[in-house]
Design a protein around this motif. Structure first.
Motif, PDB file in Angstrom:
ATOM      1  N   LEU A   1       5.947   4.678   1.260  1.00 49.79           N
ATOM      2  CA  LEU A   1       6.234   5.933   1.793  1.00 49.79           C
ATOM      3  C   LEU A   1       6.175   7.067   1.098  1.00 49.79           C
ATOM      4  O   LEU A   1       7.080   6.930   0.315  1.00 49.79           O
ATOM      5  CB  LEU A   1       6.336   6.124   3.233  1.00 49.79           C
ATOM      6  N   VAL A   2       5.517   7.827   0.949  1.00 49.12           N
ATOM      7  CA  VAL A   2       5.372   9.434  -0.647  1.00 49.12           C
ATOM      8  C   VAL A   2       5.352  10.215   0.313  1.00 49.12           C
ATOM      9  O   VAL A   2       4.888  10.535   1.134  1.00 49.12           O
ATOM     10  CB  VAL A   2       5.100   9.095  -1.779  1.00 49.12           C
TER      11      VAL A   2
ATOM     12  N   ILE B   1       0.885  -0.877   0.102  1.00 50.85           N
ATOM     13  CA  ILE B   1       0.373   0.400  -0.441  1.00 50.85           C
ATOM     14  C   ILE B   1       0.843   1.370   0.232  1.00 50.85           C
ATOM     15  O   ILE B   1       1.730   1.091   1.109  1.00 50.85           O
ATOM     16  CB  ILE B   1      -1.002   0.007   1.151  1.00 50.85           C
ATOM     17  N   VAL B   2       0.595   2.049  -0.639  1.00 51.79           N
ATOM     18  CA  VAL B   2       1.270   3.673  -0.535  1.00 51.79           C
ATOM     19  C   VAL B   2       0.898   4.456  -0.503  1.00 51.79           C
ATOM     20  O   VAL B   2      -0.159   4.954  -0.552  1.00 51.79           O
ATOM     21  CB  VAL B   2       1.557   3.826  -2.770  1.00 51.79           C
ATOM     22  N   VAL B   3       0.904   4.904   0.804  1.00 53.34           N
ATOM     23  CA  VAL B   3       1.048   6.028   1.845  1.00 53.34           C
ATOM     24  C   VAL B   3       1.784   7.765   1.835  1.00 53.34           C
ATOM     25  O   VAL B   3       2.710   7.379   1.742  1.00 53.34           O
ATOM     26  CB  VAL B   3       0.915   5.499   3.133  1.00 53.34           C
ATOM     27  N   GLY B   4       0.485   8.165   1.269  1.00 47.47           N
ATOM     28  CA  GLY B   4       1.751   9.677   1.694  1.00 47.47           C
ATOM     29  C   GLY B   4       1.820  10.049   2.977  1.00 47.47           C
ATOM     30  O   GLY B   4       0.733   9.974   3.530  1.00 47.47           O
TER      31      GLY B   4
ATOM     32  N   VAL C   1       4.880  13.983   0.761  1.00 51.42           N
ATOM     33  CA  VAL C   1       3.951  14.980   0.522  1.00 51.42           C
ATOM     34  C   VAL C   1       3.404  16.074   1.196  1.00 51.42           C
ATOM     35  O   VAL C   1       4.879  16.540   2.066  1.00 51.42           O
ATOM     36  CB  VAL C   1       2.198  14.070   0.329  1.00 51.42           C
ATOM     37  N   VAL C   2       3.449  17.104   0.947  1.00 51.75           N
ATOM     38  CA  VAL C   2       3.133  18.576   1.629  1.00 51.75           C
ATOM     39  C   VAL C   2       1.749  18.648   1.352  1.00 51.75           C
ATOM     40  O   VAL C   2       1.356  18.396   0.298  1.00 51.75           O
ATOM     41  CB  VAL C   2       4.279  19.520   0.924  1.00 51.75           C
ATOM     42  N   ALA C   3       1.318  20.005   2.111  1.00 51.75           N
ATOM     43  CA  ALA C   3      -0.257  19.987   1.936  1.00 51.75           C
ATOM     44  C   ALA C   3      -0.553  20.396   0.588  1.00 51.75           C
ATOM     45  O   ALA C   3      -1.768  20.101   0.724  1.00 51.75           O
ATOM     46  CB  ALA C   3      -0.259  21.363   2.717  1.00 51.75           C
ATOM     47  N   SER C   4       0.051  20.946  -0.224  1.00 54.07           N
ATOM     48  CA  SER C   4      -0.420  21.612  -1.939  1.00 54.07           C
ATOM     49  C   SER C   4      -0.044  20.520  -3.059  1.00 54.07           C
ATOM     50  O   SER C   4      -0.844  20.527  -4.180  1.00 54.07           O
ATOM     51  CB  SER C   4       0.816  22.916  -2.199  1.00 54.07           C
ATOM     52  N   ASN C   5       0.390  19.184  -2.752  1.00 52.75           N
ATOM     53  CA  ASN C   5       0.368  18.389  -3.582  1.00 52.75           C
ATOM     54  C   ASN C   5      -0.697  17.257  -2.794  1.00 52.75           C
ATOM     55  O   ASN C   5      -0.975  15.695  -3.525  1.00 52.75           O
ATOM     56  CB  ASN C   5       1.743  18.115  -3.783  1.00 52.75           C
ATOM     57  N   ARG C   6      -0.317  17.120  -1.859  1.00 49.72           N
ATOM     58  CA  ARG C   6      -1.378  15.329  -0.878  1.00 49.72           C
ATOM     59  C   ARG C   6      -2.257  15.688  -1.713  1.00 49.72           C
ATOM     60  O   ARG C   6      -2.526  13.703  -2.288  1.00 49.72           O
ATOM     61  CB  ARG C   6      -1.276  15.987   0.383  1.00 49.72           C
ATOM     62  N   MET C   7      -3.489  16.008  -2.097  1.00 51.19           N
ATOM     63  CA  MET C   7      -4.867  15.433  -2.035  1.00 51.19           C
ATOM     64  C   MET C   7      -4.122  14.926  -3.702  1.00 51.19           C
ATOM     65  O   MET C   7      -4.801  14.250  -4.544  1.00 51.19           O
ATOM     66  CB  MET C   7      -5.711  16.456  -2.138  1.00 51.19           C
ATOM     67  N   GLU C   8      -3.744  16.386  -4.591  1.00 56.06           N
ATOM     68  CA  GLU C   8      -2.870  15.723  -6.158  1.00 56.06           C
ATOM     69  C   GLU C   8      -2.992  14.694  -5.953  1.00 56.06           C
ATOM     70  O   GLU C   8      -3.510  13.404  -6.899  1.00 56.06           O
ATOM     71  CB  GLU C   8      -2.795  16.990  -6.327  1.00 56.06           C
TER      72      GLU C   8
END
Length: 267
Positions: free
Chosen positions: A74-75, A33-36, A77-84
């Protein structure tokens, strides 16, 4: 192990009467499972001395993987790209201090129950003498791009926001005097002030505002399907058993009233 997970998926599909379990099937086929996650938000997600991402939310990601019988990738992410990243399929799950609000619920699937909660405050040099939120009017205030509390702070207190891509950039701007303070989550600020290091001359001067629960997120279309329901089941068990309270303490984080309340609710 994959055969067991696929059998579990079949049971989930049959029990829910839903036709699709795309992400669960993808996870089973890949064996992971790939998790941000955050890698700049100590102690929820950060880099240790060896360069590994560790922290409370990493523990949660690993526990989910274990319950699904797969590995975890684990990938950062930051606030500006996590949902994208989630929308694009680059990650399967977000566990990255994601505040739960109506606007974000239109973009990604916010799984209930929520697993944590935090609010907005400011990390500022004591020498700046900030006492009230209203002291921010007309002043430059550092923040992180995509943070939910920027809009209200700007509108309500007339601060001039200098938004940065991540925590390292924002804290660098703060320490070199580019802004009077860093607008960020109170949980992170409290953890920094409690740790030994370079923040001895800093403080969190305000009463925390804009309290908001945090959600683990799945693709929006799968929120009410087998995948979303499985993640909801896991979070519920975390609250019921007190696992989140134990993991919180194991990561050196102060006791959370939110976690205590949820444990009482679900136990």
């Amino acid at each position: 192990m994959k055969a067991i997970l696929k059998l579990t998926l079949g049971v989930l599909l049959a029990s829910t009467g839903l036709a699709s379990a795309d992400t669960l099937e993808k996870i089973a086929a890949a064996g992971k499972i790939v998790v941000g996650v955050k890698n700049d938000y100590r102690p929820w997600g950060y880099l240790d001395a060896s360069g590994n991402i560790v922290g409370l939310e990493i523990d949660l990601a690993k526990d989910i993987a274990s319950r699904l019988g797969v590995e975890v990738e684990l990938v950062p992410v930051v606030a500006s790209n996590r949902m994208e990243f989630l929308q694009q399929g680059r990650i399967d799950l977000i566990i990255a201090t994601l505040g739960d609000n109506p606007q974000r619920r239109e973009v990604v699937g916010m799984v209930e129950p929520n697993y944590y909660a935090g609010g907005a405050n400011v990390l500022a040099p004591k020498a700046n003498g900030l006492k009230e939120w209203t002291d921010l009017e007309g002043k430059d205030l550092c923040a992180i791009q995509g943070s939910y509390y920027i809009r209200e702070t700007t509108q309500k207190y007339k601060a001039n926001i200098l938004a940065f891509a991540g925590v390292p950039e924002a804290t660098a701007a703060l320490t070199n005097g580019s802004c009077v303070g860093l607008l960020y989550d109170n949980t992170w600020i409290e953890s920094q002030l409690a740790s030994e290091g370079s923040w001895a001359d800093y403080e969190m001067p305000f009463v925390t505002e804009q309290l908001q629960p945090w959600a683990i997120a799945v693709p929006l279309a799968e929120l009410d399907g087998p995948y979303g329901l499985k993640i909801s089941e896991i979070i519920t068990d975390w609250h019921k058993t007190g696992y989140l309270i134990e993991a919180n303490a194991a990561n050196g984080i102060a006791a959370s009233p939110f976690l205590e309340e949820q444990h009482e609710k679900f136990k």
